[in-house]
Write a protein that holds these residues in place. Structure first.
Motif, PDB file in Angstrom:
ATOM      1  N   ALA A   1       1.340  -0.861   0.015  1.00 36.69           N
ATOM      2  CA  ALA A   1       0.136  -0.169   0.120  1.00 36.69           C
ATOM      3  C   ALA A   1       1.003   1.097   0.127  1.00 36.69           C
ATOM      4  N   THR A   2       0.359   1.870  -0.604  1.00 36.64           N
ATOM      5  CA  THR A   2       1.101   3.439  -1.220  1.00 36.64           C
ATOM      6  C   THR A   2       0.217   3.854  -1.102  1.00 36.64           C
ATOM      7  N   ARG A   3       0.727   5.127  -0.077  1.00 33.96           N
ATOM      8  CA  ARG A   3       0.144   6.668   0.061  1.00 33.96           C
ATOM      9  C   ARG A   3       0.291   7.341  -1.294  1.00 33.96           C
ATOM     10  N   LEU A   4      -1.270   7.983  -2.161  1.00 39.43           N
ATOM     11  CA  LEU A   4      -1.566   8.946  -3.034  1.00 39.43           C
ATOM     12  C   LEU A   4      -2.047  10.397  -2.553  1.00 39.43           C
ATOM     13  N   HIS A   5      -3.178  10.441  -0.991  1.00 40.68           N
ATOM     14  CA  HIS A   5      -3.266  11.627  -0.591  1.00 40.68           C
ATOM     15  C   HIS A   5      -3.336  11.199   0.690  1.00 40.68           C
ATOM     16  N   ALA A   6      -2.525  12.227   2.221  1.00 39.45           N
ATOM     17  CA  ALA A   6      -2.943  11.982   3.437  1.00 39.45           C
ATOM     18  C   ALA A   6      -3.455  13.183   4.130  1.00 39.45           C
ATOM     19  N   GLY A   7      -4.618  13.637   4.081  1.00 45.84           N
ATOM     20  CA  GLY A   7      -4.837  14.570   5.135  1.00 45.84           C
ATOM     21  C   GLY A   7      -5.231  14.585   6.475  1.00 45.84           C
ATOM     22  N   ARG A   8      -5.904  15.675   6.497  1.00 47.26           N
ATOM     23  CA  ARG A   8      -6.540  15.191   8.472  1.00 47.26           C
ATOM     24  C   ARG A   8      -7.649  14.844   8.402  1.00 47.26           C
ATOM     25  N   THR A   9      -8.738  14.538   7.588  1.00 52.42           N
ATOM     26  CA  THR A   9      -9.963  13.838   7.621  1.00 52.42           C
ATOM     27  C   THR A   9      -9.820  12.423   6.472  1.00 52.42           C
ATOM     28  N   LEU A  10      -8.916  12.816   4.940  1.00 52.23           N
ATOM     29  CA  LEU A  10      -9.174  11.446   4.432  1.00 52.23           C
ATOM     30  C   LEU A  10      -7.668  10.458   4.030  1.00 52.23           C
ATOM     31  N   ALA A  11      -7.193  10.137   3.955  1.00 55.62           N
ATOM     32  CA  ALA A  11      -6.540   9.579   3.237  1.00 55.62           C
ATOM     33  C   ALA A  11      -6.527   8.316   2.408  1.00 55.62           C
TER      34      ALA A  11
END
Length: 127
Positions: A91-101
């Motif tokens: 699993a590779t991160r595409l987006h990691a915000g405060r409320t969604l990942a």
């Protein structure tokens, strides 16, 4: 620590083992045996369980203490079958915000051939 989190849960029953765990990348493997459909091939749902497990763990690590990650959307494309050995997911991160990942998850067989590609989005919330 990650394995302790999953004691007595579906990932443990499916034989998922974690290999690496950071907020940016989580990898793990799962046996094909015991996770097949009636024709002896890896069940597509088993691939999705592996994908959601790896992506959710990465999102939970990103969320941090006192917060949880809950999957809200997952998609999967099954490219080829596997009938023995283990499959490995990354699993590779595409987006990691405060409320969604959101994570892309690639699952491959022991020969390095892609079995499944999945994308998972988790909502991050307080416990």
């Amino acid at each position: 620590m990650v394995a302790d989190m999953h004691a007595g849960t579906l990932p443990e029953r499916m034989g998922i083992e974690f290999l690496e765990a950071t907020p940016e990348r989580v990898s793990g493997r799962m046996p094909v045996e015991g996770n097949t459909q009636p024709y002896g091939l890896l069940h597509g749902g088993a691939s999705v369980v592996l994908a959601e497990t790896l992506g959710s763990v990465a999102a939970a690590i990103h969320a941090g203490p006192g917060r949880i990650a809950v999957g809200i959307e997952i998609s999967a494309t099954h490219h080829r079958s596997a009938s023995s050995g283990h499959v490995t997911g990354v699993a590779t991160r595409l987006h990691a915000g405060r409320t969604l990942a959101t994570y892309d998850i690639e699952i491959s067989d022991e020969q390095g051939r892609r079995v499944c590609t999945s994308r998972l989005t988790c909502i991050l919330r307080d416990r």
